[in-house]
Design a protein around this motif. Sequence first.
Motif, PDB file in Angstrom:
ATOM      1  N   VAL A  13     -40.700  18.000  -2.170  1.00 29.29           N
ATOM      2  CA  VAL A  13     -41.596  19.116  -2.486  1.00 29.29           C
ATOM      3  C   VAL A  13     -41.849  19.957  -1.240  1.00 29.29           C
ATOM      4  N   ALA A  14     -42.152  19.283  -0.121  1.00 33.27           N
ATOM      5  CA  ALA A  14     -42.434  20.027   1.109  1.00 33.27           C
ATOM      6  C   ALA A  14     -41.181  20.801   1.543  1.00 33.27           C
TER       7      ALA A  14
ATOM      8  N   ALA B 250     -51.486  23.832   2.612  1.00 35.50           N
ATOM      9  CA  ALA B 250     -51.102  23.781   4.032  1.00 35.50           C
ATOM     10  C   ALA B 250     -49.947  24.744   4.298  1.00 35.50           C
ATOM     11  N   GLN B 251     -49.048  24.827   3.350  1.00 35.59           N
ATOM     12  CA  GLN B 251     -47.908  25.739   3.513  1.00 35.59           C
ATOM     13  C   GLN B 251     -48.395  27.192   3.537  1.00 35.59           C
TER      14      GLN B 251
ATOM     15  N   VAL C 196     -45.914  25.048  15.321  1.00 34.03           N
ATOM     16  CA  VAL C 196     -47.143  25.588  14.743  1.00 34.03           C
ATOM     17  C   VAL C 196     -47.715  24.505  13.823  1.00 34.03           C
ATOM     18  N   VAL C 197     -49.019  24.289  13.953  1.00 36.86           N
ATOM     19  CA  VAL C 197     -49.664  23.267  13.138  1.00 36.86           C
ATOM     20  C   VAL C 197     -50.650  23.945  12.186  1.00 36.86           C
ATOM     21  N   ALA C 198     -50.565  23.611  10.922  1.00 38.82           N
ATOM     22  CA  ALA C 198     -51.510  24.197   9.953  1.00 38.82           C
ATOM     23  C   ALA C 198     -52.057  23.122   9.039  1.00 38.82           C
ATOM     24  N   ASP C 199     -53.341  23.262   8.735  1.00 37.50           N
ATOM     25  CA  ASP C 199     -53.997  22.340   7.811  1.00 37.50           C
ATOM     26  C   ASP C 199     -54.336  23.083   6.528  1.00 37.50           C
ATOM     27  N   GLY C 200     -54.276  22.374   5.433  1.00 32.73           N
ATOM     28  CA  GLY C 200     -54.687  22.982   4.167  1.00 32.73           C
ATOM     29  C   GLY C 200     -55.365  21.955   3.294  1.00 32.73           C
TER      30      GLY C 200
END
Length: 775
Positions: free
Chosen positions: A517-518, A560-561, A617-621
């Motif tokens: 999925v990711a 997050a995406q 790059v780090v992202a949280d969701g």
Amino acid sequence: MSILGDAAAAVKGAAQGVMAKAIEVAPESWLPGGKPDPLIREQHGAIGKPVSRVDGPLKVRGEARFAAEFAPDGLSYAALVFSTVPKGRVASLELVAAQSAPGVILVMSHENAPRMAPMPRFMSANKAAGGDDLPVMQDDRVHWNGQPIALVLADSQEQADHAASLIVATYETEEAVTSLADAEARGTEPGEFQGEPLKLSKGDAEQALAEAAFKVDEHYSTPRHNHNPIEPHAVTVAWDGDSLRVHDATQAVTHTAWSLANVFGIDEEQVRVTSPYVGGGFGSKTLWQHQILASAAAKLAHRPVRLALSREGVYRTVGGRSPTEQRVAIGADADGKFTAILHTGSTLMSPHSALPEPFIVATRSLYAAQSFFLDTEVARMDMLANTFMRAPGEAVGTVALECAIDELADKMGMDPIELRRRNEPDSDPQGGTPFSMRNLPEAYRVGAERFGWSDRPVPGTRREGEWLIGMGCATSTYPYNRMPGGAARITLSRDGARVEIAAHEMGMGTATAHAMVAADRLGLDVEQVKLDYGDSAMPGVVLAGGSQQTASIGAAVMAAQQALFADLLKLAGNDSPLAGLGADEVEGADAGMRSIAEPDRFESYASILSRAQRDEVVADGEGPPPLESQKWSMHSYGAMFCEVKVNSVTGETRVSRFLASMDCGRILNAKTAASQFRGGVIMGLGLALMEETQFDERNGRIMNPSLAEYHLPVHLDVPPIEVIWLDIPDPHAPMGAHGVGEIGITGTGAAVANAIYNATGKRVRDLPITLDKLL
Ligand code: MOS
């Protein structure tokens, strides 16, 4: 296990502002009238393909370390002693022999255990993970037959086991309720599940039943079941000052960490629970006394402790499924339209357990009927807390309901599939909420054709030598659930992405499906995505239960995406072909982002990172609250077909063919999903024909606590099971997908029972259908 309690509470308890925010961040497709997520309209990337397990090679090579395979320096081994009476107090404990046995480090009992709070009982708080809320070795009280009353810690497992065998306890017993008749005589109460009473009525069902042109009114019973994951429950723990490190086998890392912190009066952050591999959970791998006792002993001994329950230990200390006594009565008019559905009965709980086996839940939404009366009554027994087991409620509830449908069809001389088709509801029969997706008739059509349903014999007429042959079918159903609190972190670098999420892989294929999925969302190959999970230090509060992990993770990864894309677009700036686009106007493709409207506008992640001089790059969701379940009646379905051969001399039943035709939205991984369905069906075959906990009603003791005496299907019992699916996405679910973990066990028991009737002309309404009941 079910989590809608959390969801309902979260949604109900949310302040207006929070709700408004939730609606703002919820993908439009999940709300009424919203446009479907373009990514779920069709299959792309690896989605739907039969991708092999990412954890497969590690498991085959023995490199996947399970909870009882960690060996920190100074490791000690624990063994438990179990009470042999159901209720009372421990009058004396003879410990000297054990204490002086070779290798013994200490013996722990209520006399020296550290002070601890009870486990927070499951569903009593957001992150509560306990099977019950009884004190653990805090006093001399005995609450069930099999309760741990002493723990021995030694230098080896053998030494611990030997010393434990030397402990002698005497008891002052008290009168206990250990028989069903006794428990029911003391009165019952309506069960409550997910914040709602398991009792509802619509119209006057008894009256409608009395007046019906056709009717069935029968009783069905299902026995007590115990959990038998191939990996017995185990834990390895170590204290570092006031911090607790736990290698557990659990389907709820975050919940376990929070609950253990409560028990020991420390901060949640001081407990870290990891559980990367689990050898099956089925609802049983939550918090029970063994994790607490191991942690307490480690504290006393100042040594790391491994507590691996023996198979008997699992039976004594980990709850199972409660027995049920059910009545199903259905009234139909001359055309077969249901005028009344009554589904009532009783089940057992301990005074401290969390779950009334909710056998009526599937009946709420499966068929249209003019009137309903549904009721699950609970009686209390002095026993080990019962708990969640694969499709709690539906697994045994569909046995009664779907056998009754078959019986009614038989009385009417109608094909049971046709009877079901005539009672297809247009919307949820209880409140009129629209279904988000329901293609059950199509699942039946496709399944019937493939299985050769039209060859079904007249009951009791087909024979091959001694063997009577018959076919049966039944409906399978399980709700779509999604839990609030899903969160994910994506770290994107030049060569791929790492996704972190506090999720679980118990053998279902989660790690593989969600790498897919990711990868799909990010436009990467599956091999370029590393999914890290099973660690309470990671983002999110998602347990593996209620077949909801897939939807919860999916929603979190999507969030997050989106956050990642927003950051990347900012970094990309005005020199990028993507300049001016928002995160919802681009999609992942070819290791970069491209405009959805103008696919030629593209920039690779590598190019964006280089230009910005960034390595990653780090992202949280965070997944939005599960509003979709408020707006839609959301369920999965299946049409189960079974062929049996019943020996006319011995009464032995052999399942010879099985087909599951499933309607569970988009299937993410054809291989792991098929295994999940098949595993559910196999557990359903055990439910139909073999599984039964023998419970001594005189003293509340489980009499068959071993795989030698508790019968489960083994390879030779299981026929080829064919699994097919419609693969029609649910436009209102993340990825269009529904969970596939639990549904396979539902409907299966009835399909087997109905096939046995078709073969023999005999109805057996008391599970398991053993040969004595057929002779
Ligand atoms: Mo389950 S019984 O939702 O682990």
